[in-house]
Design a protein around this motif. Structure first.
Motif, mmCIF file in Angstrom:
data_model
loop_
_atom_site.group_PDB
_atom_site.id
_atom_site.type_symbol
_atom_site.label_atom_id
_atom_site.label_comp_id
_atom_site.label_asym_id
_atom_site.label_seq_id
_atom_site.Cartn_x
_atom_site.Cartn_y
_atom_site.Cartn_z
ATOM 1 N N ILE A 4 0.823 -1.213 0.000
ATOM 2 C CA ILE A 4 0.000 0.000 0.000
ATOM 3 C C ILE A 4 0.852 1.257 0.000
ATOM 4 N N VAL A 5 2.092 1.197 0.509
ATOM 5 C CA VAL A 5 2.950 2.382 0.589
ATOM 6 C C VAL A 5 3.285 2.935 -0.791
ATOM 7 N N PRO A 6 3.735 2.107 -1.753
ATOM 8 C CA PRO A 6 3.987 2.644 -3.105
ATOM 9 C C PRO A 6 2.737 3.243 -3.738
ATOM 10 N N TYR A 7 1.559 2.661 -3.429
ATOM 11 C CA TYR A 7 0.319 3.197 -3.993
ATOM 12 C C TYR A 7 0.125 4.647 -3.559
ATOM 13 N N PHE A 8 0.270 4.915 -2.253
ATOM 14 C CA PHE A 8 0.088 6.279 -1.771
ATOM 15 C C PHE A 8 1.166 7.208 -2.325
ATOM 16 N N TYR A 9 2.360 6.666 -2.507
ATOM 17 C CA TYR A 9 3.438 7.514 -3.028
ATOM 18 C C TYR A 9 3.102 8.012 -4.428
ATOM 19 N N PHE A 10 2.542 7.144 -5.257
ATOM 20 C CA PHE A 10 2.274 7.518 -6.654
ATOM 21 C C PHE A 10 0.892 8.126 -6.873
ATOM 22 N N PHE A 11 -0.100 7.758 -6.045
ATOM 23 C CA PHE A 11 -1.471 8.168 -6.321
ATOM 24 C C PHE A 11 -2.070 9.094 -5.267
ATOM 25 N N ALA A 12 -1.264 9.576 -4.344
ATOM 26 C CA ALA A 12 -1.715 10.597 -3.386
ATOM 27 C C ALA A 12 -0.733 11.768 -3.467
ATOM 28 N N PRO A 13 -0.772 12.514 -4.592
ATOM 29 C CA PRO A 13 0.240 13.552 -4.820
ATOM 30 C C PRO A 13 0.245 14.653 -3.760
ATOM 31 N N LYS A 14 -0.934 15.017 -3.225
ATOM 32 C CA LYS A 14 -0.969 16.060 -2.205
ATOM 33 C C LYS A 14 -0.273 15.602 -0.933
ATOM 34 N N ALA A 15 -0.533 14.366 -0.541
ATOM 35 C CA ALA A 15 0.116 13.822 0.656
ATOM 36 C C ALA A 15 1.619 13.688 0.427
ATOM 37 N N ILE B 111 12.456 19.437 8.389
ATOM 38 C CA ILE B 111 13.033 18.811 9.575
ATOM 39 C C ILE B 111 14.429 18.243 9.323
ATOM 40 N N ARG B 112 14.734 17.936 8.061
ATOM 41 C CA ARG B 112 16.064 17.421 7.705
ATOM 42 C C ARG B 112 16.583 18.190 6.481
ATOM 43 N N PRO B 113 16.925 19.473 6.652
ATOM 44 C CA PRO B 113 17.295 20.320 5.512
ATOM 45 C C PRO B 113 18.568 19.889 4.780
ATOM 46 N N LEU B 114 19.391 19.058 5.394
ATOM 47 C CA LEU B 114 20.633 18.632 4.754
ATOM 48 C C LEU B 114 20.457 17.390 3.884
ATOM 49 N N TYR B 115 19.269 16.785 3.900
ATOM 50 C CA TYR B 115 19.028 15.606 3.076
ATOM 51 C C TYR B 115 18.916 16.005 1.608
ATOM 52 N N GLY B 116 19.482 15.177 0.712
ATOM 53 C CA GLY B 116 19.368 15.398 -0.720
ATOM 54 C C GLY B 116 18.033 14.898 -1.252
ATOM 55 N N PRO B 117 17.747 15.155 -2.549
ATOM 56 C CA PRO B 117 16.459 14.771 -3.145
ATOM 57 C C PRO B 117 16.151 13.282 -3.029
ATOM 58 N N LEU B 118 17.141 12.411 -3.274
ATOM 59 C CA LEU B 118 16.900 10.969 -3.197
ATOM 60 C C LEU B 118 16.604 10.542 -1.766
ATOM 61 N N LYS B 119 17.383 11.052 -0.823
ATOM 62 C CA LYS B 119 17.162 10.729 0.585
ATOM 63 C C LYS B 119 15.785 11.198 1.038
ATOM 64 N N ILE B 120 15.382 12.380 0.582
ATOM 65 C CA ILE B 120 14.061 12.906 0.943
ATOM 66 C C ILE B 120 12.965 11.956 0.488
ATOM 67 N N ARG B 121 13.058 11.460 -0.737
ATOM 68 C CA ARG B 121 12.023 10.573 -1.261
ATOM 69 C C ARG B 121 12.009 9.219 -0.562
ATOM 70 N N LEU B 122 13.167 8.745 -0.142
ATOM 71 C CA LEU B 122 13.207 7.526 0.655
ATOM 72 C C LEU B 122 12.526 7.739 2.011
ATOM 73 N N MET B 123 12.716 8.928 2.562
ATOM 74 C CA MET B 123 12.081 9.231 3.843
ATOM 75 C C MET B 123 10.563 9.367 3.701
ATOM 76 N N VAL B 124 10.114 9.823 2.531
ATOM 77 C CA VAL B 124 8.671 9.899 2.286
ATOM 78 C C VAL B 124 8.071 8.492 2.313
ATOM 79 N N LEU B 125 8.759 7.532 1.686
ATOM 80 C CA LEU B 125 8.283 6.146 1.721
ATOM 81 C C LEU B 125 8.256 5.621 3.157
ATOM 82 N N LYS B 126 9.292 5.941 3.913
ATOM 83 C CA LYS B 126 9.336 5.526 5.314
ATOM 84 C C LYS B 126 8.214 6.201 6.105
#
Length: 268
Positions: free
Chosen positions: A1-12, A23-38
């Motif tokens: 269900i996590v990938p579903y929300f990542y791709f189909f809940a753009p506002k979230a 909260i983590r301004p030093l994270y790069g774009p890839l790290k940020i997206r991994l944290m979104v999945l987490k």
């Protein structure tokens, strides 16, 4: 269900990206997206815990209490108390924990009305039009404990407060009612720990009184800044348990809309 929300809940997803950048301004774009999945994964586990807990009248998870005696003392003294929390961790688990201590009949929680049919006895339902202040005052006058969440305003009673390096709209209702009713006020949170354990936190209650020599709005800002700093410190320890999946920083709050598409519901 996590990938579903990542791709189909753009506002979230957008809201989560904004949060992690704050909260983590030093994270790069890839790290940020991994944290979104987490982030979505943690949200899912909290929802599953909540649904599992609903099968039982008592708390089934291991837990640690920090400051619960503060609530018990207010109840014993029949002193009106306002508990202020946020959409973080598991507010519902904390309420069940109070039930385990046989004090749930003294607790009222303020919840946004999502067209519910059955209303639990411990809830005060509110909407975007009617003010809950009179209902809250009535409960406090009876010596009840009222729980409220300050991070998602339901009307225009809010102020912008520094939070995670930007401005965030916090609801002023809890502090305004505390100042008007001579009720004590404490901050109340619940966070999931390792090994399916929960930690419940309640700060020492205090009175918030207006100083007639100072502008009331300025005082509300100072009081809510105290709350935001406490919340910020706890989120730095539990960053993936922030459950506001909508853009909110440095702008007027988006009032709740139960019919909004692509929205992850996090009803209090």
């Amino acid at each position: 269900i996590v990938p579903y929300f990542y791709f189909f809940a753009p506002k979230a997803r957008k809201a989560s990206i904004e949060y992690w950048k704050n909260i983590r301004p030093l994270y790069g774009p890839l790290k940020i997206r991994l944290m979104v999945l987490k982030h979505f994964y943690r949200f899912g586990t909290l929802l599953l815990d909540r649904q599992y807990q609903k099968l039982y009248p008592h708390l089934v998870f291991k837990h640690e209490e920090k400051g619960f005696s503060n609530i018990a003392k207010s109840i014993e003294k029949n002193t009106p108390l306002i508990l202020v929390g946020a959409h973080v961790g598991a507010w519902e688990m904390a309420i069940v924990n109070l039930a385990d201590h046989n004090v749930l009949n003294k607790i009222k929680t303020v919840q946004f009305e999502f067209n519910q049919v059955a209303v639990p006895k411990h809830q005060i339902l509110v909407n975007q039009i009617d003010s809950p202040i009179f209902d809250i005052r009535e409960q406090l006058n009876e010596g009840k404990v009222v729980g409220m969440l300050a991070d998602r305003p339901i009307n225009n009673s809010h102020v912008l407060i520094p939070f995670l390096s930007k401005l965030f709209p916090f609801d002023t209702t809890s502090f305004r009612v505390a100042a008007a009713t001579n009720a004590e006020l404490a901050f109340f949170f619940s966070f999931k720990q390792k090994d399916n354990k929960y930690k419940f936190i309640c700060t020492k209650p205090k009175y918030y009184k207006y100083d007639t020599a100072t502008n009331k709005n300025d005082q509300l800002i100072l009081w809510l800044k105290e709350f935001s700093e406490t919340l910020e410190g706890l989120l730095n320890e539990h960053p993936d348990q922030w459950l506001n999946f909508y853009p909110a920083w440095s702008c007027e709050p988006v009032l709740l809309n139960t019919h909004s598409p692509n929205k992850v519901s996090t009803a209090s």
